[in-house]
Design an enzyme around this catalytic site. Structure first.
Site, short mmCIF file in Angstrom:
data_model
loop_
_atom_site.label_atom_id
_atom_site.label_comp_id
_atom_site.label_asym_id
_atom_site.label_seq_id
_atom_site.Cartn_x
_atom_site.Cartn_y
_atom_site.Cartn_z
N ARG A 94 -12.54 -13.75 23.20
CA ARG A 94 -13.03 -14.10 21.87
C ARG A 94 -14.09 -13.13 21.35
O ARG A 94 -14.44 -13.16 20.17
CB ARG A 94 -13.58 -15.53 21.88
CG ARG A 94 -12.50 -16.60 21.87
CD ARG A 94 -13.07 -17.98 22.07
NE ARG A 94 -13.43 -18.22 23.46
CZ ARG A 94 -13.98 -19.34 23.91
NH1 ARG A 94 -14.27 -20.31 23.05
NH2 ARG A 94 -14.26 -19.49 25.18
N ASN A 98 -19.65 -16.73 23.70
CA ASN A 98 -18.20 -16.53 23.74
C ASN A 98 -17.68 -15.68 22.60
O ASN A 98 -16.53 -15.24 22.63
CB ASN A 98 -17.48 -17.89 23.72
CG ASN A 98 -17.72 -18.67 25.00
OD1 ASN A 98 -17.45 -18.18 26.09
ND2 ASN A 98 -18.24 -19.88 24.87
N ALA A 129 -16.67 -12.45 35.89
CA ALA A 129 -15.33 -11.87 36.04
C ALA A 129 -14.51 -11.94 34.77
O ALA A 129 -13.50 -11.23 34.65
CB ALA A 129 -14.58 -12.59 37.17
#
Length: 449
Positions: A14, A223, A9
């Site tokens: 980043r 990330n 979700a």
């Protein structure tokens, strides 16, 4: 009963991208699809993909499968909140619930099977994967008491002493779903992030176990683009090492990329800056590259392809292509043919020993065996509304700078004069020539401007 929940979700701020994080690709496949593929090998009864940010785009990326269901998390208030919504939406909480993150794409099915085995053999309430990292920054720290896990503290909630703990949470859990559903509503967001953490379930459940695995890269979460690149490099190294052990030579391994689906035969040499994508098969004793891109194509024995691109085509045996050739989809180049520099071929079939040596466009054509296509030949296949075919029989010789205005059908052993514009069919053993007679005007003077 085994159910799987994949957390997908998040926005992935980043990544600095308009694309949802889980849709970024490694070796041609999205992060989310890689996690799903790993789970499919476990033969789960159902898979729930929990989406939020750009949920329609994420759902559209996954092929239809009756076992895959989507649950929308709005707002995105943490991993625990995602599972709270799942437990509310799904009424049957029978069996095990395996929870994974959609941004951990290298997780192996064998590791997941080990986790499920531990969970079943110890009749655990929750089992999770842990590992020790030299630099655990960014990960939740796992604190144990013997074989049992007491608590998990997220990085931003750790004190200085807790941050020194190298044992981290990999974000892969297996729950007794009934027991989880009995405590999931009690999770609160009383932490520095003001999010509902799934890790808080560990201290609320009685029998919490950890499976510690070696930090070999499979637990790497993504990330940012640096971590995405690191995972791509890890997969590519694994793919290329497999091929090298099977008899393939890479001249400059670091500059090449190979898809996981690709098949490469023995004694193939892959030159620098070569990229092989999709369901491509390259048979033995070929030299591919340098600076070559091949996708979804079949390359036969003893072929040489350099500085060229090949898409969705069949290249049979003992063929030379390049430099700077462009083979577009739906082509078949038959054995002992030669495709030279600056040649583009599209949706065409070239029979054995055909030659298109330079500076030509062959589109929607059938070229007979042992036919030579002269430099600068063009098949004008589009009339402004639809495409038309050019057929040239075997043993023909096409003069330089010939233009075929399709549809055209030339018989066998036909010769065309250089510079001709061919608009009519020609029968076997004929010369086709269409150009104005040269006129030389003596004492010609150009007009002054």
């Amino acid at each position: 009963m085994l159910s799987v929940a994949i957390l997908a979700a998040g926005k992935g701020t980043r990544m600095e991208s308009s694309l949802p994080k889980v849709l970024h690709k490694i070796s041609g496949k999205s992060l989310l699809q890689r996690v799903i593929d790993s789970c499919v090998e476990l033969k789960p009864d159902q898979i729930f993909v929990i989406t939020g940010h750009k949920s329609k785009e994420v759902q559209k990326s996954i092929p239809n499968d009756k076992k895959i269901h989507f649950v929308i998390q709005e707002p995105q208030s943490g991993t625990g909140h995602a599972i709270q919504i799942l437990c509310r939406e799904v009424k049957n909480h029978e069996g095990k619930l395996l929870v994974l993150n959609g941004d951990v794409p290298l997780i192996r099915p064998s590791t997941l099977k080990r986790l499920l085995y531990l969970h079943d053999s110890k009749n655990a309430d929750v089992s999770l994967i842990t590992t020790k990292k030299t630099n655990p920054h960014g990960y939740g720290r796992v604190f144990t008491n013997g074989d049992f896990i007491e608590r998990i503290v997220e990085e931003k909630d750790c004190n200085d002493l807790e941050r020194e703990n190298p044992l981290i949470n990999a974000g892969v859990y297996c729950f007794n779903w009934n027991n989880l559903s009995s405590i999931i509503k009690s999770l609160q967001s009383n932490n520095n992030q003001k999010e509902i953490y799934l890790t808080d379930t560990v201290s609320l459940l009685k029998n919490s176990l950890g499976l510690e695995v070696e930090d070999n890269g499979e637990l790497q979460g993504i990330n940012n683009r640096i971590q995405l690149s690191e995972c791509e490099e890890s997969i590519q190294n694994s793919i290329k090492e497999k091929h090298m052990l099977n008899g393939v030579t890479f001249i400059n391994k670091a500059s090449c990329s190979i898809s996981e689906e690709a098949e490469i035969g023995k004694d193939v040499i892959i030159e620098a800056n070569t990229h092989i994508r999709g369901n491509t098969k390259i048979n033995s004793h070929c030299i591919i590259g340098p600076n070559t891109f091949i996708e979804n194509s079949n390359v036969g024995l003893n072929c040489e392809i350099s500085n060229s691109t090949v898409y969705a085509s069949q290249i049979i045996d003992s063929i030379k292509i390049g430099p700077y050739s462009h083979i577009r989809p739906n082509c078949k180049i038959s054995s002992f043919s030669k495709i030279g520099n600056f040649v583009e071929i599209k949706n065409s079939k070239l029979e054995e020993e055909s030659k298109v040596n330079h500076l030509s466009y062959i589109g929607d054509s059938i070229i007979g065996s042992s036919t030579n296509i002269g430099a600068g030949t063009i098949t004008a296949n589009f009339d402004g509304q639809k495409k038309h075919q050019t057929k040239i029989g075997k043993n023909s010789s096409i003069g330089a700078n010939t233009v075929f205005v399709a549809p055209i059908n030339l018989g066998e052993s036909v010769t065309t004069g250089a510079g001709s514009v061919i608009t009519k069919d020609s029968k076997d053993n004929s010369l086709a020539i269409s150009r104005t007679k040269q006129v030389n005007i003596k004492n010609w003077k150009r007009k002054k401007s």
